[in-house]
Design an enzyme around this catalytic site. Structure first.
Site, short mmCIF file in Angstrom:
data_model
loop_
_atom_site.label_atom_id
_atom_site.label_comp_id
_atom_site.label_asym_id
_atom_site.label_seq_id
_atom_site.Cartn_x
_atom_site.Cartn_y
_atom_site.Cartn_z
CB VAL A 14 -51.75 -14.63 -10.06
CG1 VAL A 14 -52.61 -14.42 -8.85
CG2 VAL A 14 -50.23 -14.91 -9.59
CB CYS A 15 -55.79 -14.59 -13.48
SG CYS A 15 -55.29 -12.91 -13.35
CB ALA A 16 -54.66 -19.83 -14.51
#
Length: 165
Positions: A59-61
């Site tokens: 999700v962060c990527a």
């Protein structure tokens, strides 16, 4: 103090984001070149600060990729991605992904998370940053802030970027 959640379990953050209309708090993060970045680096520019726990999660990527894509069409705007990943890891990710429209910076020295109240105080990711977006105008006046209700979900990009209009 602000609350969020990790996989549905409540997580307490260390404080509160600045209010709309406030000035950005003073902070220092470390760029991928190991140089300090402060609000002075964005003087006269609008800034979108995307905060997340670690670029090593899907999700962060995805949020870094999405802001990179959208940043290409933003006038006089810098997108700053901040996590507590080491600058080397952020640099490696950005190079591998062709991320070149945004800046990545590390809060491994812990000044940013405290200034914005975004340090996870408990839960399995305690010590890392929560997921949030802060948008400020050319004079560092806060236009938008949002802590995600769920750390594992992407931010609302459209809502955040609408604050620039």
């Amino acid at each position: 103090m602000t609350n969020t959640a990790f996989k549905g379990t409540p997580v307490q953050l260390s404080g509160n984001l600045p209010a709309v209309g406030d000035s950005l708090p003073e902070f220092t993060v470390v760029g991928t070149d190991l140089a300090d970045i402060t609000p002075a680096n964005f003087a006269g520019k609008r800034v979108v600060i995307s905060v997340f726990p670690s670029v090593d999660t899907g999700v962060c990527a995805a949020s870094v990729r999405e802001f990179n894509e959208r940043a290409a069409s933003l006038d006089n705007t810098v997108v700053l991605n901040v996590s507590r990943d080491l600058p080397f890891a952020l640099d490696r990710f950005c190079a591998a992904e062709g991320i070149d429209n945004v800046q990545a910076a590390s809060d491994f020295r812990h000044n940013f998370g405290g200034a914005f109240g975004l340090v996870q105080e408990d839960g399995p990711l305690a010590g890392l940053l929560g997921r949030a977006v802060i948008v400020a105008d050319e004079n560092s006046k806060v236009l938008y802030t949002k802590v995600n209700d769920e750390i594992g979900e992407e931010p609302n990009y459209d809502e955040a970027l609408a604050a620039l209009n």
